[in-house]
Write a protein that holds these residues in place. Structure first.
Motif, short mmCIF file in Angstrom:
data_model
loop_
_atom_site.label_atom_id
_atom_site.label_comp_id
_atom_site.label_asym_id
_atom_site.label_seq_id
_atom_site.Cartn_x
_atom_site.Cartn_y
_atom_site.Cartn_z
N LEU A 1 -57.09 -60.65 24.55
CA LEU A 1 -56.19 -59.52 24.32
C LEU A 1 -55.25 -59.35 25.50
CD1 LEU A 1 -58.81 -58.97 22.49
CD2 LEU A 1 -58.12 -56.56 22.60
N VAL A 2 -55.74 -59.62 26.70
CA VAL A 2 -54.95 -59.37 27.92
C VAL A 2 -54.78 -60.68 28.69
CG1 VAL A 2 -55.83 -57.01 28.06
CG2 VAL A 2 -56.97 -58.83 29.36
N ASN A 3 -53.80 -60.66 29.59
CA ASN A 3 -53.61 -61.78 30.50
C ASN A 3 -54.14 -61.44 31.88
OD1 ASN A 3 -52.61 -64.42 29.94
ND2 ASN A 3 -51.11 -64.13 31.58
N LYS A 4 -54.40 -60.17 32.13
CA LYS A 4 -55.13 -59.74 33.31
C LYS A 4 -55.92 -58.50 32.92
CE LYS A 4 -51.13 -57.24 35.24
NZ LYS A 4 -50.29 -57.07 36.44
N VAL A 5 -57.11 -58.38 33.47
CA VAL A 5 -58.05 -57.36 33.00
C VAL A 5 -57.71 -56.03 33.64
CG1 VAL A 5 -60.48 -56.72 32.84
CG2 VAL A 5 -59.81 -59.13 32.66
N GLU A 6 -57.10 -55.14 32.84
CA GLU A 6 -56.77 -53.78 33.27
C GLU A 6 -57.06 -52.83 32.12
OE1 GLU A 6 -52.83 -53.27 34.68
OE2 GLU A 6 -53.02 -54.72 36.32
N PRO A 7 -57.83 -51.75 32.35
CA PRO A 7 -58.13 -50.82 31.26
C PRO A 7 -56.90 -50.26 30.57
CG PRO A 7 -59.55 -50.39 33.15
CD PRO A 7 -58.54 -51.41 33.60
N ALA A 8 -55.81 -50.03 31.31
CA ALA A 8 -54.62 -49.43 30.71
C ALA A 8 -53.99 -50.35 29.66
CB ALA A 8 -53.60 -49.09 31.79
N ASN B 1 -61.66 -65.74 27.01
CA ASN B 1 -61.84 -66.05 28.43
C ASN B 1 -60.99 -65.17 29.33
OD1 ASN B 1 -60.15 -68.13 26.91
ND2 ASN B 1 -59.32 -68.37 28.97
N HIS B 2 -59.77 -64.82 28.89
CA HIS B 2 -58.92 -63.98 29.73
C HIS B 2 -59.40 -62.53 29.78
CE1 HIS B 2 -55.57 -66.59 30.99
NE2 HIS B 2 -55.86 -67.28 29.90
N ASP B 3 -60.29 -62.15 28.88
CA ASP B 3 -60.84 -60.79 28.90
C ASP B 3 -61.99 -60.65 29.89
OD1 ASP B 3 -59.25 -59.53 26.72
OD2 ASP B 3 -60.19 -61.11 25.53
N VAL B 4 -62.46 -61.77 30.43
CA VAL B 4 -63.54 -61.72 31.42
C VAL B 4 -63.21 -62.55 32.67
CG1 VAL B 4 -65.33 -61.29 29.70
CG2 VAL B 4 -64.79 -63.64 30.33
N LEU C 1 -60.11 -68.94 39.52
CA LEU C 1 -60.57 -68.02 38.51
C LEU C 1 -61.50 -66.99 39.11
CD1 LEU C 1 -61.38 -70.68 35.75
CD2 LEU C 1 -59.22 -69.46 36.12
N VAL C 2 -61.32 -65.73 38.72
CA VAL C 2 -62.12 -64.62 39.23
C VAL C 2 -62.80 -63.92 38.05
CG1 VAL C 2 -62.09 -62.44 40.50
CG2 VAL C 2 -60.51 -64.29 41.15
N ALA C 3 -64.12 -63.88 38.08
CA ALA C 3 -64.88 -63.23 37.00
C ALA C 3 -64.62 -61.73 37.00
CB ALA C 3 -66.37 -63.51 37.17
N GLN C 4 -64.51 -61.17 35.79
CA GLN C 4 -64.29 -59.73 35.61
C GLN C 4 -65.23 -59.21 34.53
OE1 GLN C 4 -62.44 -57.96 37.46
NE2 GLN C 4 -60.84 -59.27 38.33
N ALA D 1 -67.17 -66.01 25.51
CA ALA D 1 -66.51 -66.09 26.81
C ALA D 1 -67.53 -66.06 27.95
CB ALA D 1 -65.53 -64.94 26.97
N ILE D 2 -67.26 -66.85 28.99
CA ILE D 2 -68.09 -66.91 30.18
C ILE D 2 -67.28 -66.37 31.36
CG2 ILE D 2 -69.45 -68.41 31.68
CD1 ILE D 2 -69.30 -70.55 29.45
N PRO D 3 -67.71 -65.30 32.01
CA PRO D 3 -66.94 -64.77 33.13
C PRO D 3 -66.69 -65.83 34.21
CG PRO D 3 -68.61 -63.19 32.46
CD PRO D 3 -68.88 -64.45 31.69
#
Length: 259
Positions: A51-58, A80-83, A98-101, A126-128
């Motif tokens: 859904l996102v290209n960087k994990v931000e709640p907004a 994968n981009h969601d985590v 890559l940084v796990a989220q 997806a795997i963080p």
């Protein structure tokens, strides 16, 4: 309707100029608008990850606001981009890190949607901290349990592909344990359909009696059958329709944005 790989990296504000709307945001909103103008009988929107290209709640807030405004039930699963955040997007792919989220709490996993004639199962592949996917042994056990107790025709939705796309670079990021997955699923003839995202292209394949659909992104597309990373600049954003018939048959097709 299935939409996938939105890859939205910003969220709009009241002061945003519509003329400068980022392409992924424009693609998402335009796909939803065009699709629902085409058909007024859509029962469900499935969003199969990234859904996102960087994990931000907004950014999720914005996406869920658009989906809520349709008045149609929807379900979203992680890609994968969601985590995972990619750091260094301006760099060549192999130089990024890559940084796990943590996944947004609104993304679903091990979700069952029952209709009168079908069972829909949603899992998280997806795997963080990684691009490739995996269906965990616990998730495979869960799938087997659901398929054992419900014999309705079944559709499975996940983000990563489970059949090679004959494209070397994207197949390095397939579900890692596809052999185990297919071995365990072979016992269930009523698993009829699998839908996934991740590949940013349209393909239909058949394996062990299962029809597997991959679906274009609502943003940018990848060129099929390429050995190295290649965008398909001639392919427009798209989405997939699925008609699940009362007799267990499926009709499915992809539409592309008109402009």
């Amino acid at each position: 309707m299935q939409i996938t790989d939105l890859h939205i990296s910003t969220h709009p504000t009241a002061n945003d100029n519509p003329a400068s709307t980022p392409s992924c945001q424009y693609g998402f909103e335009s796909v939803v608008k065009q699709a629902l103008n085409q058909r007024s009988d859509c029962d469900l929107i499935l969003v199969t990850g990234d859904l996102v290209n960087k994990v931000e709640p907004a950014i999720y807030d914005y996406i869920y606001q658009v989906l809520n405004a349709t008045g149609i039930p929807f379900a979203c699963i992680a890609g994968n981009h969601d985590v995972t955040d990619e750091v260094g997007e301006e760099l060549p792919f192999d130089q990024r890190y890559l940084v796990a989220q943590p996944a947004d709490s609104r993304l679903l996993s091990r979700q069952v949607i029952n209709t009168a004639y079908w069972q829909l199962l949603l899992i998280n592949s997806a795997i963080p901290g990684e691009i490739a996917g995996e269906i965990s042994s616990d998730d495979i056990d869960w799938l087997c349990e659901q398929l054992t107790h419900c014999h309705k025709p079944t559709l499975l939705a996940l983000h990563h592909h489970v059949i090679p796309m004959q494209s070397d670079w994207i197949d390095r990021h397939i579900v890692k344990n596809t052999d185990t997955f297919w071995q365990r699923m072979a016992n269930f003839e009523h698993l009829r359909v699998i839908i996934n995202g991740h590949t940013h292209q349209e393909q239909i394949q058949h394996h062990n009696g299962v029809t597997v659909y991959t679906t274009p992104s609502t943003c940018y597309q990848y060129k099929p059958f390429e050995e190295s990373f290649t965008y398909d600049d001639n392919a427009r954003p798209g989405y997939r329709w699925l008609q699940l018939a009362n007799n267990g048959q499926v009709a499915s097709w992809v539409e592309r944005l008109d402009t």
